[in-house]
Design a protein around this motif. Structure first.
Motif, mmCIF file in Angstrom:
data_model
loop_
_atom_site.group_PDB
_atom_site.id
_atom_site.type_symbol
_atom_site.label_atom_id
_atom_site.label_comp_id
_atom_site.label_asym_id
_atom_site.label_seq_id
_atom_site.Cartn_x
_atom_site.Cartn_y
_atom_site.Cartn_z
ATOM 1 N N SER A 113 0.703 -1.096 0.077
ATOM 2 C CA SER A 113 -0.125 -0.073 0.083
ATOM 3 C C SER A 113 0.834 1.210 -0.047
ATOM 4 O O SER A 113 1.464 1.294 0.957
ATOM 5 C CB SER A 113 -1.054 -0.107 1.306
ATOM 6 N N THR A 114 0.931 1.922 -1.111
ATOM 7 C CA THR A 114 1.962 3.272 -1.036
ATOM 8 C C THR A 114 1.303 4.357 0.008
ATOM 9 O O THR A 114 2.138 5.007 0.563
ATOM 10 C CB THR A 114 1.688 3.860 -2.510
ATOM 11 N N GLY A 115 -0.016 4.405 0.056
ATOM 12 C CA GLY A 115 -0.521 5.376 1.299
ATOM 13 C C GLY A 115 0.011 4.763 2.646
ATOM 14 O O GLY A 115 0.601 5.724 3.303
ATOM 15 N N LEU A 151 3.842 5.612 2.668
ATOM 16 C CA LEU A 151 3.891 7.069 2.721
ATOM 17 C C LEU A 151 3.646 7.731 4.036
ATOM 18 O O LEU A 151 4.343 8.402 4.572
ATOM 19 C CB LEU A 151 3.053 7.827 1.326
ATOM 20 N N ARG A 152 2.513 7.177 4.670
ATOM 21 C CA ARG A 152 2.263 7.331 6.016
ATOM 22 C C ARG A 152 3.354 7.186 6.958
ATOM 23 O O ARG A 152 3.888 7.846 8.047
ATOM 24 C CB ARG A 152 1.027 6.818 6.499
ATOM 25 N N ALA A 153 4.192 6.044 6.739
ATOM 26 C CA ALA A 153 5.147 5.492 7.523
ATOM 27 C C ALA A 153 6.427 6.448 7.297
ATOM 28 O O ALA A 153 7.180 6.866 8.317
ATOM 29 C CB ALA A 153 5.427 4.094 7.127
ATOM 30 N N GLY A 163 -4.939 15.880 0.120
ATOM 31 C CA GLY A 163 -5.634 15.302 -0.423
ATOM 32 C C GLY A 163 -5.150 14.849 -1.932
ATOM 33 O O GLY A 163 -5.891 14.405 -2.800
ATOM 34 N N GLY A 164 -4.171 15.616 -2.197
ATOM 35 C CA GLY A 164 -3.706 15.695 -3.517
ATOM 36 C C GLY A 164 -2.576 14.489 -3.867
ATOM 37 O O GLY A 164 -2.496 13.625 -2.834
ATOM 38 N N LEU A 165 -2.085 14.414 -4.942
ATOM 39 C CA LEU A 165 -1.324 13.246 -5.195
ATOM 40 C C LEU A 165 0.302 13.536 -5.347
ATOM 41 O O LEU A 165 0.684 14.465 -5.483
ATOM 42 C CB LEU A 165 -1.548 12.480 -6.705
ATOM 43 N N ASP A 188 -2.193 -1.882 -3.635
ATOM 44 C CA ASP A 188 -3.308 -1.182 -3.175
ATOM 45 C C ASP A 188 -2.879 0.422 -3.147
ATOM 46 O O ASP A 188 -2.304 0.570 -2.281
ATOM 47 C CB ASP A 188 -3.725 -1.799 -1.807
ATOM 48 N N GLY A 189 -3.322 1.204 -3.966
ATOM 49 C CA GLY A 189 -3.332 2.593 -3.960
ATOM 50 C C GLY A 189 -2.200 3.026 -4.940
ATOM 51 O O GLY A 189 -1.809 3.975 -5.279
ATOM 52 N N PHE A 190 -1.705 1.779 -5.808
ATOM 53 C CA PHE A 190 -0.670 2.165 -6.764
ATOM 54 C C PHE A 190 -0.922 1.108 -7.965
ATOM 55 O O PHE A 190 -1.266 0.109 -7.745
ATOM 56 C CB PHE A 190 0.778 1.886 -6.237
HETATM 57 N N1 LIG Z 1 0.413 5.937 -6.017
HETATM 58 C C1 LIG Z 1 0.274 7.127 -5.557
HETATM 59 N N2 LIG Z 1 0.450 8.276 -6.000
HETATM 60 C C2 LIG Z 1 0.361 9.406 -5.667
HETATM 61 N N3 LIG Z 1 0.124 9.887 -4.419
HETATM 62 C C3 LIG Z 1 -0.313 8.609 -3.510
HETATM 63 C C4 LIG Z 1 -0.225 7.645 -4.104
HETATM 64 N N4 LIG Z 1 -0.329 6.473 -3.018
HETATM 65 C C5 LIG Z 1 -0.977 7.021 -2.069
HETATM 66 N N5 LIG Z 1 -0.634 8.571 -2.390
HETATM 67 C C6 LIG Z 1 -0.800 9.604 -1.359
HETATM 68 O O1 LIG Z 1 -1.288 9.224 0.041
HETATM 69 C C7 LIG Z 1 -2.619 9.524 0.176
HETATM 70 C C8 LIG Z 1 -3.549 8.428 0.720
HETATM 71 O O2 LIG Z 1 -3.309 7.117 -0.058
HETATM 72 P P1 LIG Z 1 -4.393 5.823 0.570
HETATM 73 O O3 LIG Z 1 -3.801 5.407 1.986
HETATM 74 O O4 LIG Z 1 -4.389 4.860 -0.707
HETATM 75 O O5 LIG Z 1 -5.667 6.620 0.493
HETATM 76 P P2 LIG Z 1 -7.126 6.336 0.065
HETATM 77 O O6 LIG Z 1 -7.960 5.943 1.371
HETATM 78 O O7 LIG Z 1 -7.547 7.820 -0.480
HETATM 79 O O8 LIG Z 1 -7.139 5.426 -0.796
HETATM 80 C C9 LIG Z 1 -3.221 10.066 -0.924
HETATM 81 O O9 LIG Z 1 -4.194 10.790 -0.854
HETATM 82 C C10 LIG Z 1 -1.853 10.742 -1.915
HETATM 83 O O10 LIG Z 1 -1.579 11.882 -1.494
#
Ligand SMILES: Nc1ncnc2c1ncn2[C@@H]1O[C@H](COP(=O)(O)OP(=O)(O)O)[C@@H](O)[C@H]1O
Length: 200
Positions: free
Chosen positions: A30-32, A35-37, A56-58, A84-86
């Protein structure tokens, strides 16, 4: 098995990816979460990503592609993974294809969780409320304003991937409005079908 779970924020990708990873012995990427880590650890990537995530941006393609390229090269990913998220942009999808080609492999299936747009806001609001009730910390981007930005980013940047993977013959769809266990059953049925197809 190499899978992608695709769908808007709040569609249940994280929940399903985690449960599926456990059932199938695959790695959840999970890229989310990554990134949070990174934000929590205060790394250089975390510092670059923090503000844009909060709004909330990318995060930039360069950063997330770099994270994934590094991660899928590790030995525990050799047997397969669930993304998941990528990818979240066409550029990320193309980079992933290239990465997998260079490793002489490719994606098996891309599973889209289809949800009703109007249900998403209330799902995320509930998630924030339940987290508070449980004494946890709400994600910085689980508020109405950031959610609107996340949904907007999804429809503009990520939804085109549905066409991209359909054209590759990889796209499968499940009803993300069903219960968590029903969605899981739908995913299992798709994967069993896929395994049968590849044996023929
Ligand atoms: N593949 C990605 N490309 C760009 N930004 C990302 C990506 N994955 C995660 N992010 C960043 O992390 C945030 C949270 O991602 P995620 O946990 O996947 O949330 P969501 O609940 O919106 O699916 C995104 O709003 C974005 O800022």
């Amino acid at each position: 098995m190499k899978l992608i779970l695709l769908g808007p924020p709040g569609a249940g990708k994280g929940t399903q990816a985690e449960a599926l990873a456990r059932r199938k012995g695959l790695i959840q990427l999970s890229t989310g979460d990554m990134l949070r880590a990174a934000v929590k650890a205060g790394t250089e990537i975390g510092q670059k990503a923090e503000a844009v995530m909060k709004s909330g941006g990318l995060v930039s393609d360069e950063i997330v592609i770099g994270i994934i390229a590094e991660r899928i090269g590790q030995p525990d990913c050799a047997n397969g993974f669930i993304l998941d998220g990528f990818p979240r942009t066409l550029k990320q999808a193309e980079a992933l294809d290239q990465l997998l080609i260079s490793r002489h492999t490719g994606l098996d299936q891309v599973i889209e969780l289809k949800v009703d747009d109007t249900a998403l806001l209330s799902r995320i609001e509930n998630r924030a409320r339940e987290t508070v009730a449980a004494g946890g910390t709400v994600r910085a981007d689980d508020n109405a304003e950031a959610l609107k930005t996340r949904l907007w980013a999804y429809y503009r940047e990520t939804a085109p991937l549905i066409g991209y993977y359909f054209a590759q013959g990889k796209l499968r769809q499940v009803d993300g409005m069903a219960s968590i266990s029903e969605v899981a059953q739908q995913i299992d049925a798709l994967l069993e079908g896929g395994e049968k197809m590849s044996q023929n």
